[in-house]
Design an enzyme around this catalytic site. Structure first.
Site, mmCIF file in Angstrom:
data_model
loop_
_atom_site.group_PDB
_atom_site.id
_atom_site.type_symbol
_atom_site.label_atom_id
_atom_site.label_comp_id
_atom_site.label_asym_id
_atom_site.label_seq_id
_atom_site.Cartn_x
_atom_site.Cartn_y
_atom_site.Cartn_z
ATOM 1 N N GLY A 49 0.842 -1.194 0.000
ATOM 2 C CA GLY A 49 0.000 0.000 0.000
ATOM 3 C C GLY A 49 0.870 1.234 0.000
ATOM 4 N N GLN A 54 2.739 9.997 1.595
ATOM 5 C CA GLN A 54 4.055 9.346 1.582
ATOM 6 C C GLN A 54 4.885 9.769 0.383
ATOM 7 O OE1 GLN A 54 2.289 5.181 2.245
ATOM 8 N NE2 GLN A 54 4.294 5.076 3.244
ATOM 9 N N CYS A 103 5.991 -0.398 6.876
ATOM 10 C CA CYS A 103 5.593 0.813 6.159
ATOM 11 C C CYS A 103 6.780 1.303 5.348
ATOM 12 C CB CYS A 103 5.164 1.872 7.177
ATOM 13 S SG CYS A 103 4.606 3.414 6.429
ATOM 14 N N LEU A 104 6.548 1.682 4.090
ATOM 15 C CA LEU A 104 7.652 2.163 3.249
ATOM 16 C C LEU A 104 8.271 3.444 3.826
ATOM 17 C CD1 LEU A 104 6.248 1.554 -0.357
ATOM 18 C CD2 LEU A 104 7.883 0.156 0.921
ATOM 19 N N HIS A 145 -4.446 0.922 7.587
ATOM 20 C CA HIS A 145 -3.099 1.511 7.650
ATOM 21 C C HIS A 145 -2.995 2.697 6.678
ATOM 22 C CE1 HIS A 145 1.504 0.907 7.694
ATOM 23 N NE2 HIS A 145 1.299 1.798 6.736
ATOM 24 N N GLU A 146 -3.483 2.491 5.452
ATOM 25 C CA GLU A 146 -3.359 3.546 4.430
ATOM 26 C C GLU A 146 -4.272 4.730 4.736
ATOM 27 O OE1 GLU A 146 -0.861 3.399 2.568
ATOM 28 O OE2 GLU A 146 -0.457 1.293 3.062
ATOM 29 N N HIS A 149 -2.691 7.039 7.135
ATOM 30 C CA HIS A 149 -1.703 7.958 6.548
ATOM 31 C C HIS A 149 -2.365 9.275 6.125
ATOM 32 C CE1 HIS A 149 2.133 5.920 6.386
ATOM 33 N NE2 HIS A 149 1.634 4.848 5.788
HETATM 34 NI NI NI Z 1 2.566 3.002 5.599
#
Ligand code: NI
Length: 178
Positions: A49, A54, A103-104, A145-146, A149
């Protein structure tokens, strides 16, 4: 398409509340390009995701991968990618499950996070159409999670205890299911 730079924890972009996209804006070349670039960026970094903040864009949009169970057996079902805009996530029922997340924007780290097991999501798709979907298990986790963000929330904020915060190497050595 291009691979975008991913903001890492500490970048203010990750802590701001993103603004909704106007439905008319969704079909503009700029937003369509952003969606394509985010899909390519997610694939490049092998994420499941990726949310617009991000990649330094403060809009309520994310892309997420899911298994297309209709396409065949679970082991080999291809990963499909979906873009959701202005998502509203609502838990269905009271079941909460804890599982590992990464998470990236927090590279090399994993931690266990409690999330609603089942959710209902209302959003726009990339054509600007209203959609509603129900998700369970890992896909429900990714959607939560997304969406977090978009509100400036990172998975570590959702951990009940930081005791499971783990580097990826130690995760592989001690915690990954064999
Ligand atoms: Ni993330």
């Amino acid at each position: 398409m291009s691979i975008l730079k991913v903001a890492r924890m500490g970048h203010p972009s990750l802590r701001r509340r993103a603004r909704p996209l106007d439905p008319d804006e969704i079909r503009t070349p700029a937003v369509q390009q952003l969606i394509d670039d985010m899909m390519q960026t997610m694939a490049e970094y092998q994420g499941i995701g990726l949310a617009a903040p991000q990649v330094h864009e403060g809009v309520r949009l994310f892309v997420a991968g899911y298994e297309d169970e209709a396409a065949g057996d679970r082991e080999h079902s291809p990963l499909k990618v979906l873009a959701l805009i202005n998502p509203e996530v609502e838990p269905m029922g009271k079941e909460v499950v804890e599982d590992w997340e990464g998470c990236l924007s927090i590279p090399e780290i994993r931690g266990r996070v409690p999330r609603a097991r089942d959710v209902r999501v209302k959003a726009f798709d990339r054509d600007g159409l209203r959609i509603e979907l129900k998700a369970h298990g890992y896909f429900a986790r990714v959607l939560q999670h997304e969406t977090d963000h978009l509100d400036g929330i990172l998975f570590i904020d959702r951990m009940e205890s930081l005791a499971t915060l783990t580097f990826i190497e130690e995760y592989g050595r001690y915690w990954a299911k064999g």
